[in-house]
Motif scaffolding. Structure first.
Motif, PDB file in Angstrom:
ATOM      1  N   HIS A   1       0.865  -1.173   0.000  1.00  0.00           N
ATOM      2  CA  HIS A   1       0.000   0.000   0.000  1.00  0.00           C
ATOM      3  C   HIS A   1       0.907   1.230   0.000  1.00  0.00           C
ATOM      4  N   LEU A   2       0.882   1.967  -1.115  1.00  0.00           N
ATOM      5  CA  LEU A   2       1.821   3.072  -1.322  1.00  0.00           C
ATOM      6  C   LEU A   2       1.087   4.367  -1.624  1.00  0.00           C
ATOM      7  N   ASP A   3       1.865   5.430  -1.646  1.00  0.00           N
ATOM      8  CA  ASP A   3       1.326   6.749  -1.982  1.00  0.00           C
ATOM      9  C   ASP A   3       0.980   6.809  -3.470  1.00  0.00           C
ATOM     10  N   HIS A   4       0.071   7.721  -3.797  1.00  0.00           N
ATOM     11  CA  HIS A   4      -0.317   7.836  -5.201  1.00  0.00           C
ATOM     12  C   HIS A   4       0.843   8.232  -6.102  1.00  0.00           C
ATOM     13  N   GLY A   5       1.876   8.843  -5.550  1.00  0.00           N
ATOM     14  CA  GLY A   5       3.009   9.255  -6.363  1.00  0.00           C
ATOM     15  C   GLY A   5       4.094   8.213  -6.477  1.00  0.00           C
ATOM     16  N   ALA A   6       3.829   6.945  -6.095  1.00  0.00           N
ATOM     17  CA  ALA A   6       4.843   5.883  -6.155  1.00  0.00           C
ATOM     18  C   ALA A   6       5.298   5.656  -7.594  1.00  0.00           C
ATOM     19  N   PRO A   7       6.604   5.465  -7.817  1.00  0.00           N
ATOM     20  CA  PRO A   7       7.135   5.264  -9.180  1.00  0.00           C
ATOM     21  C   PRO A   7       6.870   3.839  -9.672  1.00  0.00           C
ATOM     22  N   ILE A   8       5.711   3.600 -10.225  1.00  0.00           N
ATOM     23  CA  ILE A   8       5.303   2.253 -10.619  1.00  0.00           C
ATOM     24  C   ILE A   8       6.237   1.685 -11.688  1.00  0.00           C
ATOM     25  N   GLY A   9       6.605   2.504 -12.676  1.00  0.00           N
ATOM     26  CA  GLY A   9       7.490   2.011 -13.726  1.00  0.00           C
ATOM     27  C   GLY A   9       8.843   1.572 -13.188  1.00  0.00           C
ATOM     28  N   LEU A  10       9.423   2.388 -12.304  1.00  0.00           N
ATOM     29  CA  LEU A  10      10.712   2.018 -11.699  1.00  0.00           C
ATOM     30  C   LEU A  10      10.580   0.769 -10.820  1.00  0.00           C
ATOM     31  N   MET A  11       9.422   0.626 -10.171  1.00  0.00           N
ATOM     32  CA  MET A  11       9.199  -0.565  -9.343  1.00  0.00           C
ATOM     33  C   MET A  11       9.169  -1.829 -10.203  1.00  0.00           C
ATOM     34  N   ARG A  12       8.592  -1.740 -11.399  1.00  0.00           N
ATOM     35  CA  ARG A  12       8.572  -2.902 -12.297  1.00  0.00           C
ATOM     36  C   ARG A  12      10.004  -3.306 -12.676  1.00  0.00           C
ATOM     37  N   GLU A  13      10.809  -2.314 -13.011  1.00  0.00           N
ATOM     38  CA  GLU A  13      12.194  -2.625 -13.373  1.00  0.00           C
ATOM     39  C   GLU A  13      12.951  -3.197 -12.185  1.00  0.00           C
ATOM     40  N   ARG A  14      12.746  -2.610 -11.005  1.00  0.00           N
ATOM     41  CA  ARG A  14      13.449  -3.101  -9.813  1.00  0.00           C
ATOM     42  C   ARG A  14      13.010  -4.516  -9.457  1.00  0.00           C
ATOM     43  N   LEU A  15      11.731  -4.825  -9.669  1.00  0.00           N
ATOM     44  CA  LEU A  15      11.238  -6.175  -9.377  1.00  0.00           C
ATOM     45  C   LEU A  15      11.953  -7.222 -10.221  1.00  0.00           C
ATOM     46  N   GLN A  16      12.209  -6.920 -11.488  1.00  0.00           N
ATOM     47  CA  GLN A  16      12.902  -7.879 -12.345  1.00  0.00           C
ATOM     48  C   GLN A  16      14.329  -8.121 -11.867  1.00  0.00           C
ATOM     49  N   HIS A  17      15.011  -7.054 -11.427  1.00  0.00           N
ATOM     50  CA  HIS A  17      16.367  -7.219 -10.893  1.00  0.00           C
ATOM     51  C   HIS A  17      16.352  -8.052  -9.609  1.00  0.00           C
ATOM     52  N   ILE A  18      15.350  -7.808  -8.757  1.00  0.00           N
ATOM     53  CA  ILE A  18      15.261  -8.560  -7.501  1.00  0.00           C
ATOM     54  C   ILE A  18      15.008 -10.041  -7.773  1.00  0.00           C
ATOM     55  N   LEU A  19      14.083 -10.338  -8.690  1.00  0.00           N
ATOM     56  CA  LEU A  19      13.772 -11.737  -8.995  1.00  0.00           C
ATOM     57  C   LEU A  19      14.981 -12.468  -9.563  1.00  0.00           C
ATOM     58  N   ALA A  20      15.755 -11.769 -10.385  1.00  0.00           N
ATOM     59  CA  ALA A  20      16.931 -12.412 -10.980  1.00  0.00           C
ATOM     60  C   ALA A  20      17.973 -12.797  -9.936  1.00  0.00           C
ATOM     61  N   GLU A  21      17.954 -12.156  -8.790  1.00  0.00           N
ATOM     62  CA  GLU A  21      18.948 -12.432  -7.752  1.00  0.00           C
ATOM     63  C   GLU A  21      18.455 -13.431  -6.703  1.00  0.00           C
ATOM     64  N   ILE A  22      17.200 -13.839  -6.773  1.00  0.00           N
ATOM     65  CA  ILE A  22      16.633 -14.763  -5.777  1.00  0.00           C
ATOM     66  C   ILE A  22      16.579 -16.167  -6.380  1.00  0.00           C
ATOM     67  N   PRO A  23      17.282 -17.151  -5.809  1.00  0.00           N
ATOM     68  CA  PRO A  23      17.333 -18.496  -6.412  1.00  0.00           C
ATOM     69  C   PRO A  23      16.001 -19.235  -6.378  1.00  0.00           C
ATOM     70  N   GLU A  24      15.081 -18.850  -5.502  1.00  0.00           N
ATOM     71  CA  GLU A  24      13.800 -19.562  -5.416  1.00  0.00           C
ATOM     72  C   GLU A  24      12.867 -19.241  -6.582  1.00  0.00           C
ATOM     73  N   TRP A  25      13.132 -18.159  -7.324  1.00  0.00           N
ATOM     74  CA  TRP A  25      12.281 -17.820  -8.469  1.00  0.00           C
ATOM     75  C   TRP A  25      12.565 -18.781  -9.615  1.00  0.00           C
ATOM     76  N   ASP A  26      11.516 -19.367 -10.197  1.00  0.00           N
ATOM     77  CA  ASP A  26      11.708 -20.349 -11.269  1.00  0.00           C
ATOM     78  C   ASP A  26      11.650 -19.731 -12.665  1.00  0.00           C
TER      79      ASP A  26
END
Length: 345
Positions: free
Chosen positions: A255-280
């Motif tokens: 639950h975030l503020d209306h001004g949250a950077p959604i586009g940057l969050m999408r990019e950051r999510l991909q970087h995070i998933l790539a570093e977590i071994p449990e992601w298939d």
């Protein structure tokens, strides 16, 4: 002197013959196990050595105790005792042989099958079959031992004459037990739940650890054991996360503020998933799913190979993305406005 030497000689000869036969049997099984490494049957059959020796020794003594003059004043009692021991040891040997055959069959199937779900299904079935066979052998052996007593034969005939009435009474009295028994057989061959499945029962998450003909044990994530009748799984709804494959899809919410950077969050999510071994690698996305006067609801969808990895993955994604927002975009966190809103132009 002869009355003492003859029984001692017969008993000693039976023991020596038993030890030699047991040693030869173990030698043959070891050689067969070394020669046929593709199956563990011969190695498992080595566990039958002791009951085999008891059966052999008891048989030899049962056949020669009268001629040997073993306790001639109590010949009837000696014969009855040896008969009971022979029946019990034969049942013991039969159970050991059945267990070895079942375990060997399951081991070979598990080694040749890559589908984990099918392996768990076969494991559940062979476990219940093994317990049914053991129960049948024990009941038959106990009945045979009781029928060696003449009074029990008369009782057996009386019970047989009134078997219809007793069957109805027993069926009514043991209705719950019979329900669990048939439910256990239905689970074994209906493939509704298997040993090792991840299930949710009564809002408790865990893995099926043991299935018998009457009860089922679920080991929860915090190592508690929930024991319940198997009829529960044939009469009430429950979640089986392993049904149709162990792969799972999970969600993470913020639950975030209306001004949250959604586009940057999408990019950051991909970087995070790539570093977590449990992601298939099957899926990972982020979207705004709801909005309120004060916040927006952001949802990430992630995938993992099983429930354990999915839980770890969800926690890691939630932690990493919150940490990144706090460090890089603190304005995106929800807050309560304490100043008047800007006037509309």
């Amino acid at each position: 002197m002869e009355n003492v030497l003859r029984p001692v000689t017969v008993i000693g000869g039976a023991l020596v013959a038993t030890l030699i036969a047991g040693w030869l049997l173990d030698l043959l099984l070891r050689r067969a196990d070394a020669r046929h490494t593709e199956t563990p049957l011969w190695g498992l059959l080595r566990h039958c050595r002791l009951p085999f020796q008891v059966v052999l020794c008891t048989s030899l003594l049962r056949a020669s105790y009268r001629r040997a003059g073993i306790l001639p004043d109590h010949a009837f009692g000696v014969g009855r005792f040896l008969t009971l021991v022979l029946i019990a040891s034969a049942a013991w040997l039969a159970v050991r042989i059945a267990t070895a055959v079942v375990d060997s069959t399951y081991a070979r199937y598990a080694a040749a099958t890559e589908d984990e779900a099918r392996v768990r299904r076969v494991r559940t079935q062979v476990t219940l079959i093994q317990r049914v066979v053991t129960a049948v052998v024990v009941v038959v052996a106990a009945a045979a031992m009781l029928l060696t007593f003449p009074p029990m034969r008369t009782l057996g005939a009386s019970l047989l004459a009134s078997a219809g009435v007793l069957g109805i009474v027993a069926g009514i009295a043991a209705q719950a037990s019979l329900s669990n028994l048939f439910a256990g057989l239905q689970i074994a061959f209906g493939d509704t739940v298997r040993i090792g499945d991840t299930v949710v029962v009564d809002k408790e998450w865990g893995r099926v650890e043991e299935i018998t003909l009457t009860f089922l044990t679920v080991r929860t994530w915090d190592e508690r054991r929930i024991t319940m009748p198997v009829s529960y799984f044939t009469s009430k709804p429950y979640e089986n996360w392993s049904r149709g494959g162990a792969q799972m899809t999970g969600t993470v919410f913020w639950h975030l503020d209306h001004g949250a950077p959604i586009g940057l969050m999408r990019e950051r999510l991909q970087h995070i998933l790539a570093e977590i071994p449990e992601w298939d690698g099957r899926g990972g996305g982020l979207a705004v799913t709801d909005t309120t006067p004060h916040t927006v609801q952001v949802r990430a969808v992630v995938t993992a190979k099983d429930a354990d990895d999915l839980w770890t993955l969800r926690c890691a994604v939630r932690e990493h993305l919150i940490t990144w927002l706090v460090a890089e975009h603190p304005y995106a966190l929800p807050h309560i406005a304490t100043t008047p809103a800007a006037e509309a132009p």
